[in-house]
Design a protein around this motif. Structure first.
Motif, short mmCIF file in Angstrom:
data_model
loop_
_atom_site.label_atom_id
_atom_site.label_comp_id
_atom_site.label_asym_id
_atom_site.label_seq_id
_atom_site.Cartn_x
_atom_site.Cartn_y
_atom_site.Cartn_z
N HIS A 104 9.40 4.71 2.57
CA HIS A 104 9.54 4.94 1.03
C HIS A 104 10.16 6.32 0.49
O HIS A 104 9.89 5.97 -0.71
CB HIS A 104 8.38 4.74 0.47
CG HIS A 104 7.36 3.00 1.03
ND1 HIS A 104 5.93 2.48 1.21
CD2 HIS A 104 7.76 2.27 2.22
CE1 HIS A 104 5.64 1.30 1.52
NE2 HIS A 104 6.84 1.61 2.43
N GLN B 266 4.34 6.38 4.23
CA GLN B 266 4.98 5.64 4.37
C GLN B 266 6.51 5.92 4.36
O GLN B 266 6.78 6.25 3.34
CB GLN B 266 4.61 4.85 4.36
CG GLN B 266 3.52 4.20 4.20
CD GLN B 266 3.57 2.38 4.05
OE1 GLN B 266 4.53 1.68 4.25
NE2 GLN B 266 2.37 2.16 3.55
N MET C 7 10.22 7.28 -3.60
CA MET C 7 8.93 8.00 -3.84
C MET C 7 8.17 8.99 -3.71
O MET C 7 7.88 9.42 -2.58
CB MET C 7 8.22 6.71 -3.07
CG MET C 7 6.27 6.75 -3.57
SD MET C 7 5.51 5.40 -3.85
CE MET C 7 6.61 4.56 -4.54
N VAL D 178 1.39 -0.91 0.20
CA VAL D 178 -0.35 0.49 -0.21
C VAL D 178 0.66 1.39 0.50
O VAL D 178 2.41 1.34 0.72
CB VAL D 178 -0.88 -0.24 1.41
CG1 VAL D 178 -1.67 1.04 1.53
CG2 VAL D 178 -1.29 -1.65 1.54
N HIS D 179 -0.10 2.69 -0.76
CA HIS D 179 1.23 3.21 -0.76
C HIS D 179 0.48 4.63 -0.07
O HIS D 179 -1.20 4.41 -0.42
CB HIS D 179 1.81 3.73 -1.89
CG HIS D 179 2.89 2.75 -2.23
ND1 HIS D 179 4.06 3.14 -1.35
CD2 HIS D 179 2.40 2.08 -3.22
CE1 HIS D 179 4.95 1.64 -2.00
NE2 HIS D 179 4.31 1.73 -2.77
N SER D 180 0.92 5.73 0.29
CA SER D 180 -0.29 6.44 1.50
C SER D 180 0.37 7.93 0.52
O SER D 180 0.69 8.95 0.93
CB SER D 180 0.23 6.74 2.66
OG SER D 180 -0.02 5.08 3.14
N CYS E 47 4.56 9.23 -0.93
CA CYS E 47 4.07 8.13 -0.12
C CYS E 47 4.60 9.14 1.18
O CYS E 47 5.70 9.16 1.37
CB CYS E 47 4.73 7.33 -0.78
SG CYS E 47 4.20 6.14 0.57
CU CU Z 1 4.73 3.83 -0.42
#
Ligand code: CU
Ligand code: C2O
Length: 487
Positions: free
Chosen positions: A458, A455, A463, A400-402, A453
């Motif tokens: 990440h 996280q 990202m 999952v990416h936020s 992202c």
């Molecule tokens: Cu992510």
């Protein structure tokens, strides 16, 4: 240095001495810029000093961590204001490294966004930087470091920022619950390097900086309206289970109406906020984490009605998980009324690639990519003031990416190209593997802004990308004399 318990005045005095002692090194760092100097008519000045300083923090009796704090605590002090007020925050840096302050979810002037290497230089040790801007949006927000954020936020540099609408005072109970997590490495007297696996072993969940039995109960009176502002400052999605129906009253600070009460577990992604409301019952209960991770049981928050007798409300034996993006509520400040057509559309493909740990690589040896590239080689999205911008995040990875956009809030328009039932307005959105999420926003805040992202490991692994307005100057550069590194 162990300033726990020392007053802010003492810390500020230290800083003045330290500055006098080390003198000026010649190059002046680029500081925050472009903010306002006065409140809107009728507003007041809300003035804060935040001292970023190492401190030993006790999460429960006997469990101490080597934290980085604001004013000796993590979370740092809650900043509060009313729409129209001027927020003035002086950041005094007593850390051994440079740092910044970012106000997550607030659409501040670009120069006040606190991103090292994009909007300012990292604030050097033993110096002060001042952020100053008007509060224009009510809601639940938070602040955190945006220099080397995957390390600095992990160590405790965050706090809540609550903005109230003008002319309303909260009825009943209105309280913030900040969910954070702590790595095993921070229990050592000298924590290992950020790349050490111990520093990514998040074994302790804290709520408002405490864990286990030390977590403070929420005190209520039966029949009272209650609003709990849930903030996730950690690195992974948490699932929160209430044993009674609660209404999602706001997401990422944006007030909602029309949503039904739910008893399903509420997913709270990294950097996301969910405000829940309910009427206090006459029996006690606890808000449980139902992630399925080891620390779950140690992060339950008791809700304690005054004079409650009789058994507590039991946790449900089974629980579903709320599909947050399908919540059928509507935000009052929707920037994208139904039928709005974009004049600029982008897509960003998210993926991961395991590379094996190598020097200069992400801390976990993985590249987190946007369109096959890692920052700063990721594509920049170019927009013009007034554009109606649509971005589709396509997750072709396995995690999952936020995804978080700075400087703007957006409507979540679609998932997998299908429209959503509500009109949700957010600043951070979870994109599950194999799915896409489309957002829409108005380009009304010129500058150079991050999309990344949340996280943070990440982000550190690549990202991140930029949204750049035509003609807007980029205020700072990566690296340089101050070691600027936003992630
Ligand atoms: Cu992510
Ligand atoms: Cu919470 Cu780039 O921010």
């Amino acid at each position: 240095m162990r300033p726990t318990g020392l007053g802010i005045a003492v810390l500020a005095a230290w800083l003045a001495l330290a500055v006098a002692a080390c003198g000026n090194q010649g190059i002046a760092p680029i500081g925050p810029s472009g903010g306002q100097a006065t409140p809107a008519p009728g507003g007041v000045v809300r003035d804060y000093d935040l001292v970023a300083v190492p401190a030993v923090v006790e999460l429960k009796p006997g469990l101490k961590v080597q934290a980085w704090t604001y004013n000796g605590t993590s979370p740092g002090p809650q900043l509060t204001g009313v729409v129209g007020d001027l927020l003035v925050v002086r950041l005094h840096n007593l850390l051994p490294v440079g740092t910044t302050l970012h106000f997550h979810g607030l659409d501040v002037p670009n120069g006040e966004d606190g991103v090292a290497g994009i909007t300012q230089d990292a604030v050097p040790p033993n110096t002060t930087a001042t952020y100053s801007f008007r509060l224009t949006q009510a809601g639940t927000y938070w602040y955190h470091s945006h220099q080397d954020s995957s390390v600095q936020v992990d160590r405790g540099l965050y706090g809540a920022l609550i903005v109230r609408p003008r002319g309303s005072s909260p009825a009943g109970v209105d309280q913030v619950l900040i969910y954070g997590d702590w790595s095993l490495g921070l229990e050592a007297a000298t924590p290992p390097a950020p790349s050490d696996v111990l520093m990514r072993s998040y074994v302790t969940t804290s709520v408002n900086g405490l864990t286990g039995d030390a977590i403070r109960p929420v005190a209520v009176t039966a029949g009272q309206p209650v609003r709990l502002r849930l903030i996730n400052t950690g690195h992974t999605i948490r699932y929160l289970q209430f044993p009674l129906p609660v209404t999602i009253a706001a997401m990422d600070g944006h007030e909602l109406s029309g949503g039904p009460p739910t008893t399903e577990a509420i997913p709270l992604g990294p950097a996301e906020r969910v405000d829940v409301t309910f009427t206090a019952p006459s029996s006690a209960f606890s808000i449980q984490l139902v992630d399925g991770f080891l620390p779950d049981a140690y992060a339950a928050v008791p809700v304690q009605p005054a004079g409650a007798t009789g058994p507590a409300i039991p946790a449900p034996a089974n629980h579903g998980v709320l599909d947050l993006l399908a919540y059928p509520a509507r935000a009052a400040d929707n920037p994208w009324p139904d039928g709005t057509a974009p004049n600029k559309t982008f897509s960003m493909t998210l993926s991961e690639q395991a590379m094996g740990a190598m020097p200069g690589m992400a801390m976990d040896g993985v590249q987190y990519q946007i369109d096959g590239e890692v920052f700063p080689a990721t594509p920049t999205l170019h927009v013009t003031y007034g554009d109606r911008v649509e971005i589709t995040f396509v997750n072709r990875g396995s995690l999952v990416h936020s995804m978080h956009l700075h400087g703007h809030f957006f409507r979540v328009l679609a998932r997998d190209a299908l429209p959503l039932p509500g009109a949700l307005v957010k600043d951070t959105v979870e994109v599950a593997p194999g799915h896409s999420v489309t957002i829409g926003f108005l380009a009304d805040n010129p500058g150079v802004w991050m999309i990344h992202c949340h996280q943070l490991i990440h982000a550190a692994g690549g990202m991140m990308a930029l949204l750049a307005y035509d003609g807007a100057p980029r205020l700072a550069q990566l690296g340089g004399a101050f070691g600027n590194s936003p992630d």
